[in-house]
Design an enzyme around this catalytic site. Structure first.
Site, mmCIF file in Angstrom:
data_model
loop_
_atom_site.group_PDB
_atom_site.id
_atom_site.type_symbol
_atom_site.label_atom_id
_atom_site.label_comp_id
_atom_site.label_asym_id
_atom_site.label_seq_id
_atom_site.Cartn_x
_atom_site.Cartn_y
_atom_site.Cartn_z
ATOM 1 N N LYS A 120 47.802 41.709 42.527
ATOM 2 C CA LYS A 120 46.678 42.415 43.151
ATOM 3 C C LYS A 120 45.708 41.365 43.684
ATOM 4 O O LYS A 120 44.942 40.769 42.931
ATOM 5 C CB LYS A 120 45.956 43.333 42.155
ATOM 6 C CG LYS A 120 45.006 44.284 42.886
ATOM 7 C CD LYS A 120 43.666 44.374 42.230
ATOM 8 C CE LYS A 120 42.496 43.634 42.719
ATOM 9 N NZ LYS A 120 42.046 43.674 44.066
ATOM 10 N N GLY A 127 38.599 34.961 38.596
ATOM 11 C CA GLY A 127 37.491 35.648 39.251
ATOM 12 C C GLY A 127 36.212 35.424 38.486
ATOM 13 O O GLY A 127 36.050 34.394 37.822
ATOM 14 N N SER A 128 35.328 36.394 38.566
ATOM 15 C CA SER A 128 34.000 36.217 37.977
ATOM 16 C C SER A 128 34.019 36.438 36.470
ATOM 17 O O SER A 128 34.916 37.097 35.930
ATOM 18 C CB SER A 128 33.022 37.192 38.629
ATOM 19 O OG SER A 128 33.427 38.514 38.352
ATOM 20 N N CYS A 152 35.116 27.292 42.569
ATOM 21 C CA CYS A 152 34.704 27.385 41.165
ATOM 22 C C CYS A 152 34.397 25.999 40.621
ATOM 23 O O CYS A 152 33.653 25.856 39.658
ATOM 24 C CB CYS A 152 35.797 28.055 40.346
ATOM 25 S SG CYS A 152 37.406 27.312 40.609
HETATM 26 P P1 NAD Z 1 35.673 39.069 41.100
HETATM 27 O O1 NAD Z 1 35.631 38.964 39.619
HETATM 28 O O2 NAD Z 1 34.708 39.970 41.767
HETATM 29 O O3 NAD Z 1 37.122 39.602 41.556
HETATM 30 C C1 NAD Z 1 38.307 38.922 41.166
HETATM 31 C C2 NAD Z 1 39.467 39.898 41.245
HETATM 32 O O4 NAD Z 1 39.281 40.907 40.246
HETATM 33 C C3 NAD Z 1 39.570 40.637 42.580
HETATM 34 O O5 NAD Z 1 40.922 40.798 42.921
HETATM 35 C C4 NAD Z 1 38.929 41.970 42.253
HETATM 36 O O6 NAD Z 1 39.364 43.016 43.112
HETATM 37 C C5 NAD Z 1 39.424 42.181 40.828
HETATM 38 N N1 NAD Z 1 38.661 43.167 40.063
HETATM 39 C C6 NAD Z 1 37.386 43.584 40.257
HETATM 40 N N2 NAD Z 1 37.065 44.537 39.350
HETATM 41 C C7 NAD Z 1 38.130 44.700 38.549
HETATM 42 C C8 NAD Z 1 38.414 45.519 37.424
HETATM 43 N N3 NAD Z 1 37.512 46.376 36.942
HETATM 44 N N4 NAD Z 1 39.624 45.413 36.827
HETATM 45 C C9 NAD Z 1 40.538 44.541 37.287
HETATM 46 N N5 NAD Z 1 40.349 43.760 38.365
HETATM 47 C C10 NAD Z 1 39.151 43.829 38.988
HETATM 48 O O7 NAD Z 1 35.599 37.586 41.674
HETATM 49 P P2 NAD Z 1 35.548 37.135 43.205
HETATM 50 O O8 NAD Z 1 34.186 37.468 43.723
HETATM 51 O O9 NAD Z 1 36.744 37.616 43.943
HETATM 52 O O10 NAD Z 1 35.720 35.542 43.070
HETATM 53 C C11 NAD Z 1 34.669 34.675 42.814
HETATM 54 C C12 NAD Z 1 34.693 34.243 41.367
HETATM 55 O O11 NAD Z 1 35.946 33.663 41.049
HETATM 56 C C13 NAD Z 1 33.666 33.174 41.056
HETATM 57 O O12 NAD Z 1 33.044 33.454 39.831
HETATM 58 C C14 NAD Z 1 34.497 31.903 40.939
HETATM 59 O O13 NAD Z 1 33.937 30.901 40.154
HETATM 60 C C15 NAD Z 1 35.742 32.444 40.345
HETATM 61 N N6 NAD Z 1 36.867 31.528 40.530
HETATM 62 C C16 NAD Z 1 37.331 30.837 39.457
HETATM 63 C C17 NAD Z 1 38.381 29.948 39.603
HETATM 64 C C18 NAD Z 1 38.925 29.197 38.435
HETATM 65 O O14 NAD Z 1 40.088 28.831 38.478
HETATM 66 N N7 NAD Z 1 38.145 28.964 37.388
HETATM 67 C C19 NAD Z 1 38.953 29.759 40.859
HETATM 68 C C20 NAD Z 1 38.443 30.470 41.933
HETATM 69 C C21 NAD Z 1 37.409 31.367 41.756
#
Ligand code: NAD
Length: 479
Positions: free
Chosen positions: A173, A226-227, A282
């Protein structure tokens, strides 16, 4: 008419209920394509297809697996310019950065093609006479991969490649903001010889696809990037359902600059890791921790370097920094600049929206001085081209400030002192430490990940990926 892109489920391209336009953040009038939005029924079909494909795939011929991954890697590398251009167009990093990311994705598949043939176990003596003990690794099962928008091809690649190499079946996803690269990757995988159901792509919103994926009883593990907010909730859901989970989340990465640093090098690596890729990494360094003796010279030189940065259309030649990826992210970046100023920080460069010939989400990189570790601007991830400077007396104070954060992904030090570099490597509380290098920018064949609030579970990438994507079996063999 823009091209319509469907989900890939059980070896078939399947339309969802609706389509969403994928918009170029450098030029809001440019629609890259229409991408379908799946639903819980499609997600269930994808998981069932993966479950059905698992017995044959997980016990099948490893040469066939290696060949398929190698083929995928070869095609990505051959098309890196085209894929990198798509990436720059949908995400907003510059074209050279996009090509670099596509190259990384290709190399990752090549690396894991080799790993298919390198999985080893152990034979150890038993404490009982006439008994042999074997320790082997087996695939985890059907894994759900959830990816963010900022590395739209590399992160799907660094989850899909090890998942498949170690014999798992996959439901991906991707982030709904940038489905283009994930779809292009799925299209390449669809022609690689991998059997139907082994790899599935379901696009759509987190609440509609991500949530049911995490909670589906047919899923054995979730690998999420993600976040922190979303990751924390996923960890709780996985704990309740006793699922294996791996989370890579945000950062508030420190870059220390000591009095004895090479000034030009320190300026370049700080500007690079704070602002390139629009600060949307990140591993970006958002806290520049500078000792007294170099402070004045460093701040002046950083501002001079920032004045030379070219911000514009991600596809244009000679651009250093593309647009912010979305309006909501731009608003968040601008809000944090205002929050920092309200907390007493001094804005000395950038921090405002920019206009260019096309309408896009352009922002001038921001530098904030007179900041402290207590300020929100230094505690919360902004995820944009915003860096703050913390002035300290000496190395010991710099180390303490660098660790004074709820995050622990990447940390850097600029110094010519072996003593301080060595001490910092050991005492930084980050998962990745950089000496005289930007905090962002890592190799693809070694472990990636952080500590504290940045990561949860085992490391990604390199051979360490097998910790998540396999499960250990201990077999006892009697005479
Ligand atoms: P996000 O958490 O908003 O979304 C990440 C993914 O989770 C997306 O595919 C989103 O659709 C999905 N998602 C959202 N709600 C969900 C739910 N309730 N259940 C399951 N999946 C859900 O993050 P973003 O805005 O896409 O990305 C930015 C973040 O990612 C930043 O915090 C960044 O630091 C982090 N990041 C971390 C790394 C790492 O390896 N540490 C790498 C890249 C980005």
């Amino acid at each position: 008419m823009t091209q319509k892109h469907d989900n890939f489920i059980n070896g078939q391209w399947v339309a969802g209920a609706s389509y969403t336009p994928n918009i170029n953040p450098s030029n809001l009038g440019d629609v890259i394509g229409e991408y379908t939005q799946g639903d819980a029924v499609q997600l269930d079909a994808a998981v069932q297809a993966a479950q059905a494909a698992f017995p044959a795939w997980s016990t099948g011929n490893v040469q066939a697996r290696a060949d398929a991954l190698d083929k995928i890697g070869t095609e990505i590398l051959a098309r890196r310019e085209e894929l990198g251009t798509l990436l720059a167009r949908e995400e907003g990093k510059t074209k050279p950065e996009g090509i670099g990311e596509a190259t990384r994705a290709g190399n990752i598949f090549k690396f894991f093609a080799g790993e298919c043939l390198r999985l080893t176990g152990e034979i150890v003596p038993s404490v009982r006479s006439g008994v042999a003990v074997e320790i082997t690794r087996e695939p985890l099962g059907v894994v759900g991969l959830i990816t963010p928008w900022n590395f739209p091809i590399a992160i799907p690649a660094w989850k899909i490649a090890p998942a498949l190499a170690y014999g798992n079946c996959v439901v991906l996803k991707p982030a709904d903001l940038v489905p283009g690269c994930a779809w292009a990757l799925a299209e390449i995988i669809s022609r690689s010889g991998i059997p139907a159901g082994v790899f599935n792509l379901v696009m759509g919103r987190g609440s509609v696809i991500g949530d049911p994926l995490v909670n589906h009883p047919g899923i054995n593990g979730i690998s999420f990037t993600g976040s922190q907010g979303v990751g924390g909730r996923i960890a709780q859901q996985c704990a309740v359902n006793l699922k294996k989970v791996q989370l890579e989340m945000g950062g508030k990465n420190p870059q220390i600059i000591l009095d004895d640093a090479d000034l030009a090098q320190a300026v370049e690596l700080s500007v690079q890791s704070a602002f390139f890729s629009t600060g949307q990494r990140c591993t970006a360094s958002s806290r520049l921790i500078v000792t007294d003796g170099i402070y004045g010279k460093f701040v002046e030189a950083v501002q001079a370097r920032m004045a030379t940065l070219k911000i514009g259309d991600a596809l244009a030649a000679g651009i250093d920094i593309g647009p912010v990826s979305s309006l909501s992210q731009l608003q968040q970046d601008l809000d944090y600049v205002a929050i920092g100023q309200a907390e007493g920080a001094q804005l000395v460069a950038g921090g405002a929206r920019l206009e260019r010939t096309t309408e896009g989400f352009y922002m001038a990189p921001a530098l904030l001085l007179d900041t402290t570790s207590a300020m929100r601007i230094n505690r919360e991830e902004v995820f944009g081209p915003v860096a703050s400077v913390i002035r300290v007396k000496d190395y010991e104070a710099a180390l303490a400030e660098s660790n004074n954060t709820p995050f622990g992904l990447s940390a850097g030090i600029a110094t010519t002192s072996l003593k301080y570099a060595t001490h910092f490597k050991r005492h930084s509380q980050a998962g990745m430490v950089m000496v005289n290098l930007p905090t962002a920018g890592v190799d693809y064949h070694v472990p990636f990940g952080g500590r504290k609030g940045s990561s949860y579970g085992s490391r990604e990438q390199g051979r360490y990926a097998q910790e998540f994507f396999t499960t250990v079996k201990t077999a006892y063999i009697g005479a």
